[in-house]
Design a protein around this motif. Structure first.
Motif, PDB file in Angstrom:
ATOM      1  N   PHE A 386       0.831  -1.205   0.000  1.00 41.29           N
ATOM      2  CA  PHE A 386       0.000   0.000   0.000  1.00 41.29           C
ATOM      3  C   PHE A 386       0.869   1.260   0.000  1.00 41.29           C
ATOM      4  O   PHE A 386       2.047   1.214   0.344  1.00 41.29           O
ATOM      5  CB  PHE A 386      -0.929  -0.010   1.215  1.00 41.29           C
ATOM      6  CG  PHE A 386      -1.710  -1.280   1.349  1.00 41.29           C
ATOM      7  CD1 PHE A 386      -2.511  -1.728   0.313  1.00 41.29           C
ATOM      8  CD2 PHE A 386      -1.637  -2.066   2.490  1.00 41.29           C
ATOM      9  CE1 PHE A 386      -3.229  -2.920   0.410  1.00 41.29           C
ATOM     10  CE2 PHE A 386      -2.345  -3.248   2.610  1.00 41.29           C
ATOM     11  CZ  PHE A 386      -3.147  -3.674   1.557  1.00 41.29           C
ATOM     12  N   GLY A 387       0.257   2.362  -0.409  1.00 42.78           N
ATOM     13  CA  GLY A 387       1.003   3.604  -0.512  1.00 42.78           C
ATOM     14  C   GLY A 387       1.821   3.700  -1.783  1.00 42.78           C
ATOM     15  O   GLY A 387       2.609   4.624  -1.952  1.00 42.78           O
ATOM     16  N   ARG A 388       1.636   2.779  -2.687  1.00 41.94           N
ATOM     17  CA  ARG A 388       2.405   2.740  -3.935  1.00 41.94           C
ATOM     18  C   ARG A 388       1.663   3.525  -5.028  1.00 41.94           C
ATOM     19  O   ARG A 388       0.461   3.742  -4.961  1.00 41.94           O
ATOM     20  CB  ARG A 388       2.610   1.290  -4.376  1.00 41.94           C
ATOM     21  CG  ARG A 388       3.175   0.386  -3.283  1.00 41.94           C
ATOM     22  CD  ARG A 388       4.612   0.709  -2.939  1.00 41.94           C
ATOM     23  NE  ARG A 388       5.487   0.326  -4.020  1.00 41.94           N
ATOM     24  CZ  ARG A 388       5.989  -0.906  -4.175  1.00 41.94           C
ATOM     25  NH1 ARG A 388       5.697  -1.858  -3.296  1.00 41.94           N
ATOM     26  NH2 ARG A 388       6.787  -1.185  -5.177  1.00 41.94           N
ATOM     27  N   THR A 389       2.390   3.908  -6.060  1.00 46.83           N
ATOM     28  CA  THR A 389       1.794   4.654  -7.169  1.00 46.83           C
ATOM     29  C   THR A 389       1.254   3.686  -8.205  1.00 46.83           C
ATOM     30  O   THR A 389       2.007   2.862  -8.742  1.00 46.83           O
ATOM     31  CB  THR A 389       2.842   5.569  -7.832  1.00 46.83           C
ATOM     32  OG1 THR A 389       3.357   6.464  -6.847  1.00 46.83           O
ATOM     33  CG2 THR A 389       2.223   6.360  -8.974  1.00 46.83           C
ATOM     34  N   PRO A 390      -0.050   3.734  -8.506  1.00 43.25           N
ATOM     35  CA  PRO A 390      -0.594   2.822  -9.526  1.00 43.25           C
ATOM     36  C   PRO A 390      -0.059   3.163 -10.909  1.00 43.25           C
ATOM     37  O   PRO A 390       0.218   4.324 -11.216  1.00 43.25           O
ATOM     38  CB  PRO A 390      -2.106   3.053  -9.441  1.00 43.25           C
ATOM     39  CG  PRO A 390      -2.270   4.392  -8.806  1.00 43.25           C
ATOM     40  CD  PRO A 390      -1.089   4.592  -7.910  1.00 43.25           C
ATOM     41  N   TYR A 391       0.106   2.138 -11.752  1.00 45.21           N
ATOM     42  CA  TYR A 391       0.585   2.364 -13.109  1.00 45.21           C
ATOM     43  C   TYR A 391       0.052   1.270 -14.024  1.00 45.21           C
ATOM     44  O   TYR A 391      -0.409   0.212 -13.566  1.00 45.21           O
ATOM     45  CB  TYR A 391       2.111   2.421 -13.160  1.00 45.21           C
ATOM     46  CG  TYR A 391       2.832   1.158 -12.717  1.00 45.21           C
ATOM     47  CD1 TYR A 391       3.206   0.174 -13.639  1.00 45.21           C
ATOM     48  CD2 TYR A 391       3.147   0.945 -11.370  1.00 45.21           C
ATOM     49  CE1 TYR A 391       3.860  -0.969 -13.241  1.00 45.21           C
ATOM     50  CE2 TYR A 391       3.809  -0.198 -10.962  1.00 45.21           C
ATOM     51  CZ  TYR A 391       4.170  -1.153 -11.888  1.00 45.21           C
ATOM     52  OH  TYR A 391       4.821  -2.308 -11.478  1.00 45.21           O
ATOM     53  N   THR A 392       0.110   1.530 -15.314  1.00 49.51           N
ATOM     54  CA  THR A 392      -0.340   0.573 -16.331  1.00 49.51           C
ATOM     55  C   THR A 392       0.860   0.156 -17.158  1.00 49.51           C
ATOM     56  O   THR A 392       1.713   0.982 -17.494  1.00 49.51           O
ATOM     57  CB  THR A 392      -1.414   1.200 -17.226  1.00 49.51           C
ATOM     58  OG1 THR A 392      -2.514   1.623 -16.417  1.00 49.51           O
ATOM     59  CG2 THR A 392      -1.908   0.200 -18.259  1.00 49.51           C
ATOM     60  N   GLN A 393       0.934  -1.130 -17.456  1.00 52.24           N
ATOM     61  CA  GLN A 393       2.086  -1.643 -18.197  1.00 52.24           C
ATOM     62  C   GLN A 393       1.653  -2.763 -19.131  1.00 52.24           C
ATOM     63  O   GLN A 393       0.750  -3.551 -18.804  1.00 52.24           O
ATOM     64  CB  GLN A 393       3.130  -2.161 -17.208  1.00 52.24           C
ATOM     65  CG  GLN A 393       4.431  -2.627 -17.843  1.00 52.24           C
ATOM     66  CD  GLN A 393       5.460  -2.968 -16.779  1.00 52.24           C
ATOM     67  OE1 GLN A 393       5.664  -2.232 -15.827  1.00 52.24           O
ATOM     68  NE2 GLN A 393       6.096  -4.115 -16.936  1.00 52.24           N
ATOM     69  N   ASP A 394       2.284  -2.840 -20.282  1.00 56.31           N
ATOM     70  CA  ASP A 394       2.048  -3.947 -21.214  1.00 56.31           C
ATOM     71  C   ASP A 394       2.957  -5.111 -20.830  1.00 56.31           C
ATOM     72  O   ASP A 394       4.179  -4.936 -20.711  1.00 56.31           O
ATOM     73  CB  ASP A 394       2.339  -3.510 -22.641  1.00 56.31           C
ATOM     74  CG  ASP A 394       1.386  -2.442 -23.128  1.00 56.31           C
ATOM     75  OD1 ASP A 394       0.191  -2.761 -23.249  1.00 56.31           O
ATOM     76  OD2 ASP A 394       1.823  -1.302 -23.371  1.00 56.31           O
ATOM     77  N   ILE A 395       2.369  -6.286 -20.630  1.00 61.81           N
ATOM     78  CA  ILE A 395       3.147  -7.450 -20.232  1.00 61.81           C
ATOM     79  C   ILE A 395       2.874  -8.612 -21.179  1.00 61.81           C
ATOM     80  O   ILE A 395       1.822  -8.680 -21.818  1.00 61.81           O
ATOM     81  CB  ILE A 395       2.819  -7.881 -18.787  1.00 61.81           C
ATOM     82  CG1 ILE A 395       1.349  -8.305 -18.673  1.00 61.81           C
ATOM     83  CG2 ILE A 395       3.139  -6.782 -17.793  1.00 61.81           C
ATOM     84  CD1 ILE A 395       1.019  -8.996 -17.378  1.00 61.81           C
TER      85      ILE A 395
END
Length: 440
Positions: A386-395
């Protein structure tokens, strides 16, 4: 009267965190091939040995040896002097099929009726203490170790660093529960024996230890702490100005560490993973468990609720509890505690009732909301879930689906998928909550 509160964090090279990373790397590989995998992987690490065990229901085949060794390389266990090294350690697998008794309560004809994978209670917490709505003591502990790991991996200064380390931060608070100053910072970091004794006497050995300890302390003050302070918002930086005690490797020497110094097990750092002792914890660990296990998915859901409540201005501090019965989709209980900080003219029980109307807390709904059938778990294992920055990534994935696409790379066609990481940290319900609570 002021008081002190303390939280700790541990590095990616800590033996318990090594175990967590292996368990979640295995989970990710199962999900990369089969999104319906049901996984409960436990890992034990010790001198020269990794043991993987647990229960799995899947159509995937995972090369456990390769996954384990890749994780250890990424952490930095690449030197035989550590007595635990990626290429030479033994890897034993005792993973077997998931219990049919458990599975029949989880998988249903209608997926929205999916039952909870276990009974239990889960907690989510948030406060205004930091910009990421986390307790300050834990946030600082994480930052110190993240920066220490970055220094170690760059290898330009403090070149004696080894992977295992711990940080602990004690903060003084006033009567209004506001942070006043940093009281104590404890850093214990594994290191090479970069100063050898002049002779074999006890005094010679002690002098060498003191010289190493002093050098590490000096470097922490010169490199680590300034880097860490620089990452803080301006309102928190003055907390370091009133003097603090700095304790570095208090035993004097920390050469023997990692799984050689102490065996590690999955799920032994649940307070580091969550809120550093603030709020509450239901007792369930996260790593190695797929999202049908509400120990994990519901803990993510309650954090999401608590964070959005605070960000929406409904309260300055919030604890949310949800409870389940195994095999039952609907929660058996929901509890909210705003610690007297609510700003909407409602009691906590009334707030809880509105939360029930706004958030669907059935396992199926939680999994769908955060995309928890995707292989998104390895990044959660270190420096907090928790407390992390959400992000989007292609995997890259190994299954066809409506949301997968093909790309050609180096003459090969790969299946790719765009996925959200740390989706439970999104502030995507703030506007809805403001409207529902009359704050819009």
């Amino acid at each position: 009267m002021s008081y002190l509160f303390t939280s700790e964090s541990v590095s990616e090279g800590h033996p318990d965190k090594v175990a967590d990373q292996i368990s979640d790397a295995l989970l990710d590989e199962f999900l990369r091939q089969d999104t319906e995998s049901k996984v409960a992987c436990e890992t034990m690490v010790t001198t020269g040995l990794v043991v993987c065990s647990g229960e799995v229901k899947t159509r995937a085949w995972v090369d456990i040896q390769t996954v384990v060794r890749d994780v250890l390389k990424q952490i930095g266990y690449t030197d035989s002097a550590y007595k635990f090294e990626a290429e030479s350690c033994g890897v034993i697998s005792a993973i077997h099929e998931q219990s049919a008794d458990i599975n029949q309560g989880v998988e249903r004809e209608k997926e929205e009726e999916q039952g909870a994978g276990d009974q239990g209670m889960m907690f989510g917490y948030a406060s205004r203490e930091t910009d990421n709505y986390m307790p300050l003591t834990l946030d600082l502990s994480h930052i110190l170790l993240q920066e220490l790991a970055a220094i170690r991996k760059k290898g330009e200064v403090m070149t004696y660093l080894r992977p295992d380390s711990k940080a602990q931060v004690t903060v003084e608070y006033d009567d209004d529960h506001q942070p006043v100053r940093i009281d104590t910072i404890v850093i214990s970091t594994q290191h090479d024996e970069f100063v050898l004794p002049a002779g074999n006497s006890f005094a010679d050995r002690k002098n060498a230890e003191v010289e190493m300890q002093n050098q590490i302390r000096e470097d922490i003050q010169k490199y680590l702490i300034p880097r860490s302070i620089e990452l803080l918002p301006n309102r928190l930086k003055p907390l370091f100005e009133n003097g603090y005690k700095l304790l570095v490797n208090p035993t004097g020497k920390f050469v023997i560490g990692g799984p050689h110094g102490d065996s590690g097990l999955t799920g032994r750092k649940i307070i580091v993973d969550t809120y550093g002792g603030k709020g509450a914890h239901g007792g369930g660990a996260f790593s190695g468990k797929d999202a049908s296990k509400v120990d994990r998915s519901a803990a993510y859901a309650t954090r999401h609720i608590a964070k959005n409540l605070v960000a929406a201005g409904i309260a300055d501090e919030v604890l949310v509890q949800v409870a389940y019965a195994i095999g039952v989709a609907e929660p058996v209980g929901l509890y909210v505690n705003t610690y007297g900080t609510a700003k909407v003219g409602m009691g906590d029980a009334q707030i809880a009732e509105k939360i029930k109307e706004i958030f669907d807390l059935r396992p199926f709904a939680i999994i769908k909301r955060f995309g928890l059938k995707n292989p998104v778990y390895l990044p959660t294992t270190t420096y907090g879930h928790f407390g992390r920055t959400p992000y989007t990534q292609d995997i890259e994935v190994f299954h066809n689906g409506a949301d997968t696409y093909s790309v050609e790379s180096e003459g090969k066609v790969k299946l790719m998928k765009k996925v959200d990481f740390f989706a439970w940290e999104k502030l995507d319900y703030v506007d809805t909550l403001k409207k529902e609570f009359g704050l819009a």
